[in-house]
Design a protein around this motif. Sequence first.
Motif, PDB file in Angstrom:
ATOM      1  N   MET A   1       0.830  -1.208   0.000  1.00  0.00           N
ATOM      2  CA  MET A   1       0.000   0.000   0.000  1.00  0.00           C
ATOM      3  C   MET A   1       0.863   1.255   0.000  1.00  0.00           C
ATOM      4  SD  MET A   1      -3.355   0.525   2.325  1.00  0.00           S
ATOM      5  CE  MET A   1      -2.737   1.252   3.826  1.00  0.00           C
ATOM      6  N   ASN A   2       1.891   1.230   0.869  1.00  0.00           N
ATOM      7  CA  ASN A   2       2.760   2.398   0.936  1.00  0.00           C
ATOM      8  C   ASN A   2       3.589   2.572  -0.335  1.00  0.00           C
ATOM      9  OD1 ASN A   2       2.034   3.521   3.358  1.00  0.00           O
ATOM     10  ND2 ASN A   2       3.361   2.132   4.534  1.00  0.00           N
TER      11      ASN A   2
ATOM     12  N   ARG B   1       1.407   4.139  -2.823  1.00  0.00           N
ATOM     13  CA  ARG B   1       1.189   5.538  -2.493  1.00  0.00           C
ATOM     14  C   ARG B   1       2.390   6.403  -2.859  1.00  0.00           C
ATOM     15  NH1 ARG B   1      -1.841   6.371   2.954  1.00  0.00           N
ATOM     16  NH2 ARG B   1       0.039   5.457   3.810  1.00  0.00           N
ATOM     17  N   SER B   2       3.590   5.907  -2.566  1.00  0.00           N
ATOM     18  CA  SER B   2       4.751   6.757  -2.887  1.00  0.00           C
ATOM     19  C   SER B   2       4.979   6.817  -4.394  1.00  0.00           C
ATOM     20  CB  SER B   2       6.007   6.269  -2.158  1.00  0.00           C
ATOM     21  OG  SER B   2       6.443   5.061  -2.689  1.00  0.00           O
TER      22      SER B   2
ATOM     23  N   MET C   1       2.460   6.883  -6.532  1.00  0.00           N
ATOM     24  CA  MET C   1       1.472   7.891  -6.932  1.00  0.00           C
ATOM     25  C   MET C   1       1.999   9.302  -6.661  1.00  0.00           C
ATOM     26  SD  MET C   1      -1.961   5.934  -5.623  1.00  0.00           S
ATOM     27  CE  MET C   1      -2.843   7.396  -5.154  1.00  0.00           C
ATOM     28  N   ASP C   2       2.602   9.481  -5.477  1.00  0.00           N
ATOM     29  CA  ASP C   2       3.185  10.789  -5.137  1.00  0.00           C
ATOM     30  C   ASP C   2       4.165  11.230  -6.213  1.00  0.00           C
ATOM     31  OD1 ASP C   2       1.836  11.091  -2.794  1.00  0.00           O
ATOM     32  OD2 ASP C   2       3.444  10.312  -1.518  1.00  0.00           O
TER      33      ASP C   2
ATOM     34  N   GLY D   1      -2.425  13.496  -1.076  1.00  0.00           N
ATOM     35  CA  GLY D   1      -1.397  12.583  -0.597  1.00  0.00           C
ATOM     36  C   GLY D   1      -0.731  13.087   0.663  1.00  0.00           C
TER      37      GLY D   1
ATOM     38  N   GLN E   1     -12.137  10.782   5.493  1.00  0.00           N
ATOM     39  CA  GLN E   1     -11.665  10.032   4.334  1.00  0.00           C
ATOM     40  C   GLN E   1     -12.815   9.425   3.557  1.00  0.00           C
ATOM     41  OE1 GLN E   1      -8.851  10.444   3.224  1.00  0.00           O
ATOM     42  NE2 GLN E   1      -7.858  11.349   4.999  1.00  0.00           N
TER      43      GLN E   1
ATOM     44  N   LEU F   1      -8.036   6.631  -4.555  1.00  0.00           N
ATOM     45  CA  LEU F   1      -7.038   5.696  -4.026  1.00  0.00           C
ATOM     46  C   LEU F   1      -6.414   6.222  -2.734  1.00  0.00           C
ATOM     47  CD1 LEU F   1      -5.170   4.361  -7.184  1.00  0.00           C
ATOM     48  CD2 LEU F   1      -6.534   3.064  -5.539  1.00  0.00           C
ATOM     49  N   TYR F   2      -6.031   7.515  -2.756  1.00  0.00           N
ATOM     50  CA  TYR F   2      -5.443   8.098  -1.547  1.00  0.00           C
ATOM     51  C   TYR F   2      -6.394   7.969  -0.354  1.00  0.00           C
ATOM     52  CZ  TYR F   2      -1.348  10.457  -3.606  1.00  0.00           C
ATOM     53  OH  TYR F   2      -0.144  10.743  -4.193  1.00  0.00           O
TER      54      TYR F   2
ATOM     55  N   PHE G   1      -6.772   4.351   0.827  1.00  0.00           N
ATOM     56  CA  PHE G   1      -5.630   3.913   1.628  1.00  0.00           C
ATOM     57  C   PHE G   1      -5.716   4.485   3.041  1.00  0.00           C
ATOM     58  CE2 PHE G   1      -2.890   3.520  -2.430  1.00  0.00           C
ATOM     59  CZ  PHE G   1      -3.448   2.277  -2.661  1.00  0.00           C
TER      60      PHE G   1
ATOM     61  N   GLU H   1      -6.153   2.491   6.530  1.00  0.00           N
ATOM     62  CA  GLU H   1      -5.202   2.730   7.610  1.00  0.00           C
ATOM     63  C   GLU H   1      -5.928   3.076   8.916  1.00  0.00           C
ATOM     64  OE1 GLU H   1      -2.305   5.937   6.983  1.00  0.00           O
ATOM     65  OE2 GLU H   1      -1.001   4.307   6.267  1.00  0.00           O
TER      66      GLU H   1
END
Lengths: 170, 430
Positions: free
Chosen positions: A1-2, A5-6, A8-9, A65, A92, A144-145, A148, A152
Motif C-alpha cells: 500500500m505504501n 502511495r509513494s 502515486m506521489d 497525498g 476520508q 485511491l489516496y 488507503f 489505515e
Amino acid sequence: MNTIRSLMDRVLGATICVLMGVMVVNVIWQVFTRFIIGHPSSFTEEAARFMMIWVGLLGAAYVCGSKSHLALDLITGRLTGARKRISEIFIQFSALVFSVGVLIIGGGRLVWIQLQLGQQSAALQLKLGYVYLALPVAGGFIALYSLFALIEALRSGTDAESQAEGRDRS
Amino acid sequence: MNEAIILVMVFAVLLFAGVPIAFAIGLAAVAALAVTLDPVVAATVVSQRMATGLDSFALLAIPFFILSGQLMNRGGIARRLIDLAKVIVGRLPGGLAYVNVLACMLFGSISGSAVAATAAIGGFMSPLMRKEGYDREFSASVNISSSVTGLLIPPSNIMVVFSLASGGVSIAALFIAGYLPGLLLGLALMVVAGVIARRRNYPVGDKVGLTQSLRVFGDAVPSLFLLVVVMGGIIMGWFTPTEASAIAVLYTFVLSVIIYREIKWSELPRLLTDSAATTAIVLILVGTSMGMSWVMSSANIPQTISETLLALTDNRYALLLIITLILLVVGTFMDMTPAVLIFTPIFLPVAISMGMDPIHFGIMMIFNLCIGLCTPPVGTALFVGCGVGGTTIARIWRPLLPFYAAMFGVLLLVVFWPPLSLALPRLLGF
C-alpha cells in the motif's frame, strides 16, 4: 500500500511539475509573440488554460497525498484517541464519496457526453472530452489516496493512536 | 427552498467535521441539486461547472504569482528589504517596529502572501528586535498585523479570486483600488507601534551613512523594480494581469537563479511542484465553488438573502455594518480563499442592489478577511507569526488588541468612505 502511495506521489509530483513549467514557458511565449512579433500566437492561450485545468485537478490529488487541503480543524484538531479515529474515517469516507461520485462518475459521464458530441476547441482542434478527462483521472487518484487512508484508519485500533496523530494535517 | 436548506446543512456538517473545504462544497452542491435532479446528472453538472470554472485565462495569474512569490521567498530578498526599511524609518524612536511594518508591506506586496511575509520578515526581525530589548509579543504583534497589508497592496492573488467569484470585476481595477487602503493600514499600524514603542522607550536605530544608504537602496532596487514592471504594465494597459504574472515569473527567475544565484537549478523541480500544489489548493476550491454558486443562483439563494437583509433595514449603513460583522466572524475561523469564494456570490448582489460599486465591495471584503488571518481561533498569519516569534496565542492576544483596533478603524473607513477604494481606479479611468 505504501509503495503504491509513494509511486502515486512521484508520478503526480513529476506531472504537475512539468505541466507548471510548460505553462509558464507557454504564456511567456505568448507575451513575446504579442510584443515582438506583433500578433499573439492563438494556440498558446488555449493550451495554457487546458494545462491549468490539469494542474489544478492533478495537483488537488497530489495535495491529498500529503493531506494538506484547506480544512477547518477547529473541532477535529482537539480530538484524541477513538474520536480522532472516527473523525478521520468520516473525513476520508467523504473524500472517497466526492472523488467517486462527483469526479469519477460525474466527470466520467461529462467526458463521455463530450466525446459523443465531438465538440472541439477553437484553436487547437482538441476534443474537449480529452481536456475534461482530468476530472475522472484526478478522481481516481484521490479515491485511491482516501481509500488507503481509510484502510489505515480502520486498521489502526486504539493502540495505534500515536501513528494517526503523527500524520495529522498541519 | 429545500435546496438551500440541504446545501447549507450538508456544507456545515462536512465543514465542521474537518472534511477538506473544497470537497465539502462540491458534495453540498451535488446534494442540493439532487433534490430535483437525478444524482448522476447532478454530479455531472457540478463536475462540468468545475471544469468550465477553471477554464479561464484570468485565473492563470494565480499559479504564476504563486511561482514568482516562491522564487522570491528563497532568495535574500527579505534581508535586502529589511535593510532598505532600516534606512528609511530606522532612525525613528522604536525604529525596528517601523522597519518591521514597512518590510512586511514591501515583502507582502512582492510575494503576495501574508504567510510568507510573516515567516520571512518575522524570521529575521524577531531575533533582531529581541536583541535590542523589544518585547517578544510586541514584535510578533507588529509582524502579524502588518503581514496582511501585502494582500491589499497589489499584485494580490486574492483579488484575482474575487474577480472570478464576482463574475468578472476588473482585476486591474481591484489591484489599483487596493493601494490606498493597504498603505493606510500600514500607516495606522506604524502609528500604533510607534506610540507603544515611545511609551516603552524602545531604542532608536543606528545612523546609516549616505554611501551605505545608497548601497542598500541599490541592493533592493532589483526586487522593487518587479512591482514597477508588473503594476506599471497593468496600469498603462500594456499587458493583462495574467501576462504580467508570467513576466513576473521570468523576472524573478532571472534575478534569483541567474543573477543572484540564490536558487540552484537543481532546486527548480521541487519549487515548481510546490507551487503547483499550492496553486491546486486554490484551484480546486475555485472549481467546486463555481459548482456551488451555480446551485445557489439556480435556487435563488442570493436573492432570498438579499431580500431578507433588505427587509431587515433599508438603511445602507446599517446593512453594510451587518455584512461587515458577518464577514469578520467568518474570517475568524475560515481561510480567506474559501470565504471569498463562498460569500461573494451571496453578498455581492446585496451590495450592488444598495448601489455599491463591486470594486469597493471587493476591497471591503478582502480587508475584512485580512483581519481574520490575524485572529484566533483560526488565523494562518497568527499561527505562523507566533511560531517564528517564539510566542503563543495565549500570550499574544492581549498585546495584539491595539493592532486589532487600528485594523478595525481602517476597515470602517474603507467600508463607509468609498473614495478610499475608488478614487485611484477612477482617476486611472476604470
